[in-house]
Design a protein around this motif. Sequence first.
Motif, mmCIF file in Angstrom:
data_model
loop_
_atom_site.group_PDB
_atom_site.id
_atom_site.type_symbol
_atom_site.label_atom_id
_atom_site.label_comp_id
_atom_site.label_asym_id
_atom_site.label_seq_id
_atom_site.Cartn_x
_atom_site.Cartn_y
_atom_site.Cartn_z
ATOM 1 N N SER A 73 0.584 -1.198 0.363
ATOM 2 C CA SER A 73 -0.244 -0.219 -0.381
ATOM 3 C C SER A 73 0.728 0.653 -0.227
ATOM 4 N N THR A 74 -0.086 2.275 -0.690
ATOM 5 C CA THR A 74 1.135 3.444 -0.828
ATOM 6 C C THR A 74 0.993 4.301 0.353
ATOM 7 N N ASP A 75 -0.641 4.316 0.369
ATOM 8 C CA ASP A 75 -1.032 4.971 2.225
ATOM 9 C C ASP A 75 -1.187 4.806 3.383
ATOM 10 N N ASN A 76 -0.675 5.842 4.348
ATOM 11 C CA ASN A 76 -0.684 5.334 5.588
ATOM 12 C C ASN A 76 -1.562 4.934 6.621
ATOM 13 N N TYR A 77 -2.968 4.081 5.916
ATOM 14 C CA TYR A 77 -3.495 3.401 6.466
ATOM 15 C C TYR A 77 -2.690 2.460 7.789
#
Length: 227
Positions: A73-77
């Motif tokens: 994943s590229t987000d910080n979820y």
Amino acid sequence: MEGDNLLEDQVYENENDFEINTGRIFSNEGDYAREGEEYLAKKCPDRLADSLEMTIRSLLEKHTKPSISSTNSTDNYLELKHEKLASGEMAHLQMQNFKVDHFVLKLEYPIEGPRQPSRIGKPDKYFYYLFEFREPLRITKKMVDAGTFELLFAFALRQCDLSYLVQFMEYHIDHNFEGDLSHFIKYLVLIKRKWEEPLLSKELIAASDQWIKENENNVKKLGWREN
């Protein structure tokens, strides 16, 4: 032939119902916690709820893959998920047994790779992995230590529908006690004595006592015939 295959499938599915499945155990305890004592005769004590969650967490980390990985994943979820759990922001949920159905690992190295030696200073990057407590994980006696199996077996027995108690007992004799009825009866007596007060209903204890008595008689008969 088609009927035979359906029958085999049904037998296999019913047999699986008696497995020690950590996902099923967690889900059922969550239902019991929400419904209250009217749903099950005894509410799970907090100390045992904590122990069960810690046990399942350890087993999931060891035997399953994460549901979500920050490496994909590229987000910080997942980072935010971890912070919410660690900071106490979700404390109102965490105080309720089985309410939070996931956990997030924060590691300094990828979970898929070899464990790295401890670093000096802050790493350039952290890796996050989310596991779900409801992930189906089948546990057998040979997979875990005696204490872990005892805890999970006690919860599986607690959740057994009385209508299927005999099938439950027969399943575990064959799959976890190598068909040794005498050994299983002794084990069941110990489980009953230790876990009756915190977990097991009066109805379940009565049915278990009846099953033990009947099968103790069978063991004695077999022993007499062998002599």
